[in-house]
Design a protein around this motif. Structure first.
Motif, PDB file in Angstrom:
ATOM      1  N   VAL A 110       0.748  -1.275  -0.007  1.00 54.91           N
ATOM      2  CA  VAL A 110      -0.021   0.077   0.185  1.00 54.91           C
ATOM      3  C   VAL A 110       0.908   1.265  -0.035  1.00 54.91           C
ATOM      4  N   LEU A 111       0.708   2.311  -0.932  1.00 56.92           N
ATOM      5  CA  LEU A 111       1.170   3.384  -1.040  1.00 56.92           C
ATOM      6  C   LEU A 111       0.239   4.403  -0.578  1.00 56.92           C
ATOM      7  N   ALA A 112       0.293   5.072   0.516  1.00 59.93           N
ATOM      8  CA  ALA A 112      -0.650   6.009   1.293  1.00 59.93           C
ATOM      9  C   ALA A 112      -0.287   7.437   1.167  1.00 59.93           C
ATOM     10  N   LEU A 113      -1.077   8.197   0.255  1.00 61.36           N
ATOM     11  CA  LEU A 113      -0.835   9.564   0.280  1.00 61.36           C
ATOM     12  C   LEU A 113      -1.454  10.595   0.908  1.00 61.36           C
ATOM     13  N   LYS A 114      -1.120  10.977   2.231  1.00 65.73           N
ATOM     14  CA  LYS A 114      -1.963  11.602   3.245  1.00 65.73           C
ATOM     15  C   LYS A 114      -1.752  12.998   3.013  1.00 65.73           C
ATOM     16  N   GLN A 115      -0.602  13.484   3.073  1.00 65.47           N
ATOM     17  CA  GLN A 115      -0.052  15.065   3.082  1.00 65.47           C
ATOM     18  C   GLN A 115       0.876  15.464   2.322  1.00 65.47           C
ATOM     19  N   GLY A 116       1.143  16.242   1.334  1.00 66.48           N
ATOM     20  CA  GLY A 116       2.293  16.720   0.416  1.00 66.48           C
ATOM     21  C   GLY A 116       2.396  16.205  -0.602  1.00 66.48           C
ATOM     22  N   VAL A 117       3.362  16.536  -1.401  1.00 61.79           N
ATOM     23  CA  VAL A 117       3.646  16.164  -2.859  1.00 61.79           C
ATOM     24  C   VAL A 117       4.821  15.057  -2.459  1.00 61.79           C
ATOM     25  N   PHE A 118       4.620  13.751  -3.199  1.00 65.59           N
ATOM     26  CA  PHE A 118       5.752  12.726  -3.026  1.00 65.59           C
ATOM     27  C   PHE A 118       6.236  12.959  -4.647  1.00 65.59           C
ATOM     28  N   THR A 119       7.452  13.695  -4.567  1.00 64.29           N
ATOM     29  CA  THR A 119       8.205  13.700  -5.612  1.00 64.29           C
ATOM     30  C   THR A 119       8.872  12.572  -6.139  1.00 64.29           C
ATOM     31  N   ASN A 120       8.257  11.593  -6.670  1.00 64.04           N
ATOM     32  CA  ASN A 120       8.830  10.317  -7.220  1.00 64.04           C
ATOM     33  C   ASN A 120       9.788  10.075  -8.295  1.00 64.04           C
ATOM     34  N   GLY A 121       9.794  11.063  -9.062  1.00 62.81           N
ATOM     35  CA  GLY A 121      10.488  11.087 -10.440  1.00 62.81           C
ATOM     36  C   GLY A 121      10.108   9.906 -11.185  1.00 62.81           C
ATOM     37  N   ALA A 122      11.145   9.148 -11.996  1.00 65.14           N
ATOM     38  CA  ALA A 122      10.924   7.881 -12.716  1.00 65.14           C
ATOM     39  C   ALA A 122      11.220   6.603 -11.776  1.00 65.14           C
ATOM     40  N   ASN A 123      11.260   6.851 -10.295  1.00 63.99           N
ATOM     41  CA  ASN A 123      12.104   6.102  -9.635  1.00 63.99           C
ATOM     42  C   ASN A 123      11.146   4.733  -8.777  1.00 63.99           C
ATOM     43  N   THR A 131      -1.793  -1.328  -3.944  1.00 59.27           N
ATOM     44  CA  THR A 131      -3.245  -0.295  -3.734  1.00 59.27           C
ATOM     45  C   THR A 131      -2.431   1.158  -3.488  1.00 59.27           C
ATOM     46  N   ILE A 132      -3.059   2.172  -4.140  1.00 60.32           N
ATOM     47  CA  ILE A 132      -2.738   3.461  -3.730  1.00 60.32           C
ATOM     48  C   ILE A 132      -3.967   4.178  -2.804  1.00 60.32           C
ATOM     49  N   VAL A 133      -3.715   4.576  -1.732  1.00 55.04           N
ATOM     50  CA  VAL A 133      -4.833   5.383  -0.989  1.00 55.04           C
ATOM     51  C   VAL A 133      -4.362   6.673  -0.899  1.00 55.04           C
ATOM     52  N   ARG A 134      -5.214   7.433  -1.442  1.00 48.28           N
ATOM     53  CA  ARG A 134      -4.923   8.969  -1.531  1.00 48.28           C
ATOM     54  C   ARG A 134      -6.200   9.733  -0.906  1.00 48.28           C
ATOM     55  N   SER A 135      -5.650  10.322   0.155  1.00 49.68           N
ATOM     56  CA  SER A 135      -6.485  11.259   0.991  1.00 49.68           C
ATOM     57  C   SER A 135      -6.229  12.758   0.928  1.00 49.68           C
ATOM     58  N   GLY A 136      -4.981  13.100   0.918  1.00 48.37           N
ATOM     59  CA  GLY A 136      -4.655  14.534   0.932  1.00 48.37           C
ATOM     60  C   GLY A 136      -3.387  14.805   0.148  1.00 48.37           C
ATOM     61  N   GLY A 137      -2.574  13.758  -0.205  1.00 48.72           N
ATOM     62  CA  GLY A 137      -1.237  13.997  -0.623  1.00 48.72           C
ATOM     63  C   GLY A 137      -1.285  13.756  -2.065  1.00 48.72           C
ATOM     64  N   SER A 138      -0.356  13.783  -2.957  1.00 51.21           N
ATOM     65  CA  SER A 138      -0.343  13.518  -4.393  1.00 51.21           C
ATOM     66  C   SER A 138       1.064  12.973  -4.834  1.00 51.21           C
ATOM     67  N   LEU A 139       1.134  12.326  -5.990  1.00 48.92           N
ATOM     68  CA  LEU A 139       2.139  11.997  -6.688  1.00 48.92           C
ATOM     69  C   LEU A 139       2.593  13.093  -7.473  1.00 48.92           C
ATOM     70  N   ALA A 140       4.050  13.476  -7.894  1.00 46.62           N
ATOM     71  CA  ALA A 140       4.187  14.217  -8.909  1.00 46.62           C
ATOM     72  C   ALA A 140       4.157  13.499 -10.119  1.00 46.62           C
ATOM     73  N   THR A 141       4.525  12.547 -10.340  1.00 44.38           N
ATOM     74  CA  THR A 141       4.508  11.858 -11.691  1.00 44.38           C
ATOM     75  C   THR A 141       4.095  10.607 -11.410  1.00 44.38           C
ATOM     76  N   ALA A 142       3.633   9.804 -12.543  1.00 47.51           N
ATOM     77  CA  ALA A 142       3.116   8.533 -12.789  1.00 47.51           C
ATOM     78  C   ALA A 142       4.107   7.603 -12.257  1.00 47.51           C
ATOM     79  N   PRO A 143       3.775   6.722 -11.301  1.00 49.17           N
ATOM     80  CA  PRO A 143       4.833   5.632 -11.164  1.00 49.17           C
ATOM     81  C   PRO A 143       4.843   4.492 -12.107  1.00 49.17           C
TER      82      PRO A 143
END
Length: 205
Positions: A110-123, A131-143
């Motif tokens: 599980v990748l939980a996105l609760k707060q802030g931007v997750f700057t994941n690049g191409a990594n 499972t991705i659970v998004r409640s308040g955070g976000s991904l910068a780019t597609a994984p």
């Protein structure tokens, strides 16, 4: 938590695991910095570990076992996900200042996105059926998605979908909304389970 052998050294809200041969995490803990010294082993034992210090708050020079466990980056200043000798099952991003992934890492659970931007690049690579659970955070780019992914929306604030949804609709296994506000879908997707999704007519599949 109670160690199985001798305890770690604790300074303030930080811990250096350098005394015992094995330390088992018996319950959820939120620490500042966590350092596993060379030759030492730490097992989260299915529980959660929160890392709150700025920079890279987790360092493993020994053996760090997070199998079936959750590691959370939940500080107040910018953080970087530890990747050297660290494997994750579940990863939580809960930092309004943002978290960066600067090297390749995979999340099979599980990748939980609760707060802030997750700057994941191409990594960032997600495992098959992750499972991705998004409640308040976000991904910068597609994984890099596996063969399938489940996406859940939670929380009580409106969300506009982003790169957490795969571009290939065949990859999305389940799209579930537990958010009490509105989810604005900004790309074509097939929704298997939803309750409050906002679907513009032009985007209906």
């Amino acid at each position: 938590p109670s160690p199985s052998h001798s305890p770690c050294a604790v300074t303030g809200d930080s811990a250096t695991f350098q005394c015992g041969a094995i330390r088992r995490q018996g319950s959820g803990q939120r620490m500042g910095n966590v350092v596993v010294a060379g030759g030492r082993r730490v097992k989260l034992n299915g529980h959660a570990l929160g890392c709150a210090a700025s920079g890279t708050p987790l360092s493993n020079n020994g053996a760090f076992n997070a199998t079936n466990s959750t590691v959370s980056y939940d500080g107040a200043a910018a953080q970087t996900v530890a990747t050297a000798n660290v494997d994750y099952t579940n990863l939580t991003i809960d930092n309004p200042a943002g978290v960066t992934l600067s090297s390749a890492e995979s999340v099979p659970g599980v990748l939980a996105l609760k707060q802030g931007v997750f700057t994941n690049g191409a990594n960032l690579t997600l495992g098959n059926g992750a499972t991705i659970v998004r409640s308040g955070g976000s991904l910068a780019t597609a994984p890099t998605f596996g063969a399938s992914v489940n996406v859940q929306y939670a929380g009580n604030a409106a969300i506009t979908t982003g790169p957490e949804l795969p571009a290939a609709t065949s990859v999305l296994a389940n799209l579930t909304n537990n958010n009490t506000a509105t989810i604005n879908l900004n790309q074509n997707e097939t929704a298997v389970s939803y309750t409050h999704l906002t679907l513009p007519t032009s985007d209906l599949v």
